[in-house]
Scaffold this active site. Sequence first.
Site, mmCIF file in Angstrom:
data_model
loop_
_atom_site.group_PDB
_atom_site.id
_atom_site.type_symbol
_atom_site.label_atom_id
_atom_site.label_comp_id
_atom_site.label_asym_id
_atom_site.label_seq_id
_atom_site.Cartn_x
_atom_site.Cartn_y
_atom_site.Cartn_z
ATOM 1 N N GLU A 41 52.456 56.543 40.596
ATOM 2 C CA GLU A 41 52.583 55.928 39.270
ATOM 3 C C GLU A 41 52.499 56.991 38.174
ATOM 4 O O GLU A 41 51.742 57.951 38.279
ATOM 5 C CB GLU A 41 51.485 54.879 39.059
ATOM 6 C CG GLU A 41 51.678 53.611 39.855
ATOM 7 C CD GLU A 41 50.631 52.558 39.512
ATOM 8 O OE1 GLU A 41 49.856 52.782 38.549
ATOM 9 O OE2 GLU A 41 50.586 51.532 40.212
ATOM 10 N N ARG A 98 77.822 57.217 36.476
ATOM 11 C CA ARG A 98 78.988 57.083 37.354
ATOM 12 C C ARG A 98 79.064 55.707 38.018
ATOM 13 O O ARG A 98 80.024 55.401 38.710
ATOM 14 C CB ARG A 98 78.972 58.191 38.413
ATOM 15 C CG ARG A 98 79.341 59.553 37.860
ATOM 16 C CD ARG A 98 79.141 60.661 38.862
ATOM 17 N NE ARG A 98 77.721 60.994 39.027
ATOM 18 C CZ ARG A 98 77.274 61.936 39.843
ATOM 19 N NH1 ARG A 98 78.136 62.619 40.585
ATOM 20 N NH2 ARG A 98 75.986 62.196 39.925
ATOM 21 N N ASP A 171 90.892 65.262 37.292
ATOM 22 C CA ASP A 171 91.319 63.908 37.670
ATOM 23 C C ASP A 171 91.927 63.215 36.452
ATOM 24 O O ASP A 171 91.849 63.717 35.328
ATOM 25 C CB ASP A 171 90.161 63.082 38.249
ATOM 26 C CG ASP A 171 88.945 63.059 37.347
ATOM 27 O OD1 ASP A 171 89.123 62.993 36.112
ATOM 28 O OD2 ASP A 171 87.806 63.103 37.851
ATOM 29 N N LYS A 194 94.174 63.163 42.308
ATOM 30 C CA LYS A 194 93.348 63.133 43.510
ATOM 31 C C LYS A 194 92.989 61.700 43.848
ATOM 32 O O LYS A 194 93.163 60.778 43.049
ATOM 33 C CB LYS A 194 92.069 63.956 43.309
ATOM 34 C CG LYS A 194 91.065 63.297 42.364
ATOM 35 C CD LYS A 194 89.763 64.037 42.278
ATOM 36 C CE LYS A 194 88.778 63.225 41.415
ATOM 37 N NZ LYS A 194 87.516 63.903 41.178
ATOM 38 N N ALA A 226 80.399 69.859 43.815
ATOM 39 C CA ALA A 226 81.421 70.891 43.567
ATOM 40 C C ALA A 226 82.596 70.808 44.540
ATOM 41 O O ALA A 226 83.414 71.727 44.585
ATOM 42 C CB ALA A 226 80.810 72.295 43.600
ATOM 43 N N GLY A 227 82.714 69.722 45.273
ATOM 44 C CA GLY A 227 83.843 69.566 46.187
ATOM 45 C C GLY A 227 85.161 69.453 45.450
ATOM 46 O O GLY A 227 86.138 70.140 45.773
ATOM 47 N N THR A 228 85.210 68.598 44.438
ATOM 48 C CA THR A 228 86.446 68.391 43.674
ATOM 49 C C THR A 228 86.893 69.665 42.973
ATOM 50 O O THR A 228 88.062 70.060 43.051
ATOM 51 C CB THR A 228 86.238 67.277 42.628
ATOM 52 O OG1 THR A 228 85.990 66.050 43.300
ATOM 53 C CG2 THR A 228 87.461 67.118 41.744
#
Length: 315
Positions: A41, A98, A171, A194, A226-228
């Site tokens: 808590e 997101r 994107d 993508k 960091a994949g994209t």
Amino acid sequence: MTLRKLKLFTGNANPELAKEIADYLGIELGQSKVKTFCDGEIAIEINESVRGADVFIVQPTCYPTNDNIMELLIMIDAMKRASAQRITAVIPYYGYARQERKSKARDPISAKLMANLITAAGADRVVSMDLHASAIQGFFDIPLDHLPGVPLLAEYYKNMGLEDIVVVSPDIGGVVRARNMAHRLGAEIAIIDKRRPEANKAEIMNVIGNIKDKNVIMVDDIIDTAGTITKGAEVLKKMGAKTVYACCTHPVFSPPAVERLENSVIKEVMITNTIPLTPDRQGTSSKIKSISVASLLGEGIIRIHEDLSVSKLFD
């Protein structure tokens, strides 16, 4: 007219940024303490009077996300009960952003739930930077000042003196951001098409625009795993890009992000300090450079405190 006293407080999420903002404002950080009981808590102690004050609480809701959210909510509640005249939640990075829509049946809209919680806790106003979706502003029934990070990032690249620049959106959803940066740099834009077969995985389908023999700047609001960004950079390089730079406002950098960036074709990754980079998340990558958003947030706080236009910052 006598302005109510401005007071700035911080939780544990990013005290370094809060201190930078306080220095910009020429004030001391408010005296408060965040404690955690053995069962997890969170307890907040406000060790100075805030009665009648214009209170700003700096607390990005980054990793550990849920702990930082609870700190923010409890601190807002404490200020409300201590008779602060106005409470502004300064959330440089807005967690759960997101999850702002239903992509399939029975999905929650967690970004809206976050807005409800912050409002119910007693916040009168919110300041945030580069929300993942601008529509999140409409989730709040209180004023929200949305500060873009692009002007700071664009200024950095302008000072580098790069030529033959193309700004690339990783994107379709980031086109407005890329167009804004391209306008500031006098550059063209390109878009990576993508698809996401599942969360945190991306497949590059196509690149819309001419990037051959160009200095490419990939701009995004968030870099998570960091994949994209690394896959996109690889495709851009194969299609003839001369050099690939990357930048973002929020370096979430969930593992193995730093390792991927270090081993990628990206020459440099420019980030801001909306989220603090702990050693385990930044590693020792020489590619990662950071600029501070303290002056931007500080100027926004001054304008809110003095009831001036915040949008004038970006005209």
